[in-house]
Design a protein around this motif. Sequence first.
Motif, PDB file in Angstrom:
ATOM      1  N   ARG A  37       0.831  -1.214   0.000  1.00 25.72           N
ATOM      2  CA  ARG A  37       0.000   0.000   0.000  1.00 25.72           C
ATOM      3  C   ARG A  37       0.864   1.262   0.000  1.00 25.72           C
ATOM      4  O   ARG A  37       0.498   2.268  -0.612  1.00 25.72           O
ATOM      5  CB  ARG A  37      -0.972   0.006   1.190  1.00 25.72           C
ATOM      6  CG  ARG A  37      -2.230  -0.840   0.929  1.00 25.72           C
ATOM      7  CD  ARG A  37      -3.235  -0.758   2.072  1.00 25.72           C
ATOM      8  NE  ARG A  37      -2.752  -1.421   3.267  1.00 25.72           N
ATOM      9  CZ  ARG A  37      -2.863  -2.727   3.488  1.00 25.72           C
ATOM     10  NH1 ARG A  37      -3.474  -3.505   2.624  1.00 25.72           N
ATOM     11  NH2 ARG A  37      -2.383  -3.261   4.598  1.00 25.72           N
ATOM     12  N   LEU A 125     -14.078  -7.038   9.049  1.00 27.96           N
ATOM     13  CA  LEU A 125     -13.592  -6.305   7.871  1.00 27.96           C
ATOM     14  C   LEU A 125     -14.571  -5.204   7.470  1.00 27.96           C
ATOM     15  O   LEU A 125     -14.163  -4.115   7.068  1.00 27.96           O
ATOM     16  CB  LEU A 125     -13.338  -7.268   6.711  1.00 27.96           C
ATOM     17  CG  LEU A 125     -12.143  -8.198   6.941  1.00 27.96           C
ATOM     18  CD1 LEU A 125     -12.115  -9.314   5.896  1.00 27.96           C
ATOM     19  CD2 LEU A 125     -10.829  -7.428   6.906  1.00 27.96           C
ATOM     20  N   ARG A 128     -13.973  -2.485   9.822  1.00 27.89           N
ATOM     21  CA  ARG A 128     -12.708  -1.811   9.521  1.00 27.89           C
ATOM     22  C   ARG A 128     -12.853  -0.858   8.330  1.00 27.89           C
ATOM     23  O   ARG A 128     -12.172   0.154   8.259  1.00 27.89           O
ATOM     24  CB  ARG A 128     -11.625  -2.866   9.236  1.00 27.89           C
ATOM     25  CG  ARG A 128     -10.232  -2.269   9.078  1.00 27.89           C
ATOM     26  CD  ARG A 128      -9.157  -3.331   9.069  1.00 27.89           C
ATOM     27  NE  ARG A 128      -9.014  -3.959   7.772  1.00 27.89           N
ATOM     28  CZ  ARG A 128      -8.179  -4.962   7.512  1.00 27.89           C
ATOM     29  NH1 ARG A 128      -7.424  -5.461   8.475  1.00 27.89           N
ATOM     30  NH2 ARG A 128      -8.099  -5.475   6.305  1.00 27.89           N
ATOM     31  N   ARG A 134      -9.649   1.436   2.855  1.00 22.82           N
ATOM     32  CA  ARG A 134      -9.163   0.425   1.915  1.00 22.82           C
ATOM     33  C   ARG A 134     -10.287  -0.028   0.997  1.00 22.82           C
ATOM     34  O   ARG A 134     -11.331  -0.485   1.461  1.00 22.82           O
ATOM     35  CB  ARG A 134      -8.597  -0.769   2.685  1.00 22.82           C
ATOM     36  CG  ARG A 134      -7.193  -0.526   3.201  1.00 22.82           C
ATOM     37  CD  ARG A 134      -6.695  -1.651   4.060  1.00 22.82           C
ATOM     38  NE  ARG A 134      -6.788  -2.971   3.431  1.00 22.82           N
ATOM     39  CZ  ARG A 134      -6.251  -4.068   3.947  1.00 22.82           C
ATOM     40  NH1 ARG A 134      -5.582  -4.001   5.080  1.00 22.82           N
ATOM     41  NH2 ARG A 134      -6.382  -5.220   3.329  1.00 22.82           N
TER      42      ARG A 134
HETATM   43  P1  ADP Z   1      -5.621  -8.695   4.701  1.00 25.59           P
HETATM   44  O1  ADP Z   1      -4.870  -9.693   5.546  1.00 25.59           O
HETATM   45  O2  ADP Z   1      -6.702  -7.980   5.450  1.00 25.59           O
HETATM   46  O3  ADP Z   1      -6.097  -9.244   3.388  1.00 25.59           O
HETATM   47  P2  ADP Z   1      -3.160  -7.420   3.786  1.00 25.59           P
HETATM   48  O4  ADP Z   1      -2.783  -6.000   3.994  1.00 25.59           O
HETATM   49  O5  ADP Z   1      -2.303  -8.471   4.400  1.00 25.59           O
HETATM   50  O6  ADP Z   1      -4.655  -7.514   4.321  1.00 25.59           O
HETATM   51  O7  ADP Z   1      -3.221  -7.729   2.222  1.00 25.59           O
HETATM   52  C1  ADP Z   1      -3.935  -6.925   1.309  1.00 25.59           C
HETATM   53  C2  ADP Z   1      -3.702  -7.385  -0.128  1.00 25.59           C
HETATM   54  O8  ADP Z   1      -2.308  -7.221  -0.456  1.00 25.59           O
HETATM   55  C3  ADP Z   1      -3.963  -8.866  -0.410  1.00 25.59           C
HETATM   56  O9  ADP Z   1      -5.317  -9.129  -0.694  1.00 25.59           O
HETATM   57  C4  ADP Z   1      -3.054  -9.106  -1.632  1.00 25.59           C
HETATM   58  O10 ADP Z   1      -3.628  -8.597  -2.805  1.00 25.59           O
HETATM   59  C5  ADP Z   1      -1.841  -8.248  -1.322  1.00 25.59           C
HETATM   60  N1  ADP Z   1      -0.780  -9.017  -0.605  1.00 25.59           N
HETATM   61  C6  ADP Z   1      -0.341  -8.786   0.661  1.00 25.59           C
HETATM   62  N2  ADP Z   1       0.614  -9.658   1.001  1.00 25.59           N
HETATM   63  C7  ADP Z   1       0.783 -10.482  -0.072  1.00 25.59           C
HETATM   64  C8  ADP Z   1       1.603 -11.611  -0.351  1.00 25.59           C
HETATM   65  N3  ADP Z   1       2.468 -12.082   0.560  1.00 25.59           N
HETATM   66  N4  ADP Z   1       1.505 -12.211  -1.567  1.00 25.59           N
HETATM   67  C9  ADP Z   1       0.651 -11.754  -2.496  1.00 25.59           C
HETATM   68  N5  ADP Z   1      -0.165 -10.703  -2.304  1.00 25.59           N
HETATM   69  C10 ADP Z   1      -0.107 -10.069  -1.113  1.00 25.59           C
END
Ligand code: ADP
Length: 190
Positions: A37, A125, A128, A134
Motif C-alpha cells: 500500500r 472487515l 474496519r 481500503r
Molecule cells: P488482509 O490480511 O486484510 O487481506 P493485507 O494488507 O495483508 O490484508 O493484504 C492486502 C492485499 O495485499 C492482499 O489481498 C493481496 O492482494 C496483497 N498481498 C499482501 N501480502 C501479499 C503476499 N504475501 N503475496 C501476495 N499478495 C499479497
Amino acid sequence: MLNIVLFGPPGSGKGTHSAKLVEKYNLVHFSTGDILRSEIAAQTELGMLAKSVMDKGELVSDKLVIDMMRNKISQNKDKNGLVFDGFPRTTEQAAALDKLLAENNLSVSAMIMLDVEREELVKRLQKRSETSGRADDADIRVINNRIDVYNRQTLPIAEYYKKQNKFQNVNGMGSIDDIFDRIVKVIENL
Ligand code: ADP
C-alpha cells in the motif's frame, strides 16, 4: 532471534497482534500488505503493478513479493527478531522465506495461526472499512473473494509448517487481550 510468522485469514487480527508483539519483544514488523500500500501511495512501478490485483482481492505475484522481501530481511538480520504479517501467502513464498532466512543464517521460530470463524471475519472487515479507507474492505464481494483466496491458496501452507513442527494454532476469537495472552503463551513455550 525470534522470527514469527503470524498467519491467518483477512480480518483475523494479524496487524493488531503484530504491533503488540513488536512492542513486547522488540521485533521488526514486515506487513507485505502495508509495504504494497505504501508503494501504491508513492505511485511506484511496483505499486502500479500491485494495485488492480489488490483491489480485486487476488494475490500479487510471488516473484514481486519475494523480491520485495529479500532486501528487507538482509537489512534486518542483526535485530532482536522479525514478525511476518501477510507473508508467506503461498507455498512458493513459504519456501522462498526459508531460503532468504537461511542465506542470512536465520530461520522461522514458529508459525502462529489465528483461527477465526468466517462470519466474524466478515463482520470485522466491514467494521474496519469505516476507518481503513481500503477499497478491498469496502466491497463485500472483495471481502468474500479474499477469504476464498486465503482458503484456496494460503491455508495449504499450514501443512508446510506442520511438517517442520513449527505450526501453532491459536484461538483468534474473543478479546484482543485474551488472544494476545494465548499468543504470548505459545511463544514462551517455544
Ligand atoms: P488482509 O490480511 O486484510 O487481506 P493485507 O494488507 O495483508 O490484508 O493484504 C492486502 C492485499 O495485499 C492482499 O489481498 C493481496 O492482494 C496483497 N498481498 C499482501 N501480502 C501479499 C503476499 N504475501 N503475496 C501476495 N499478495 C499479497
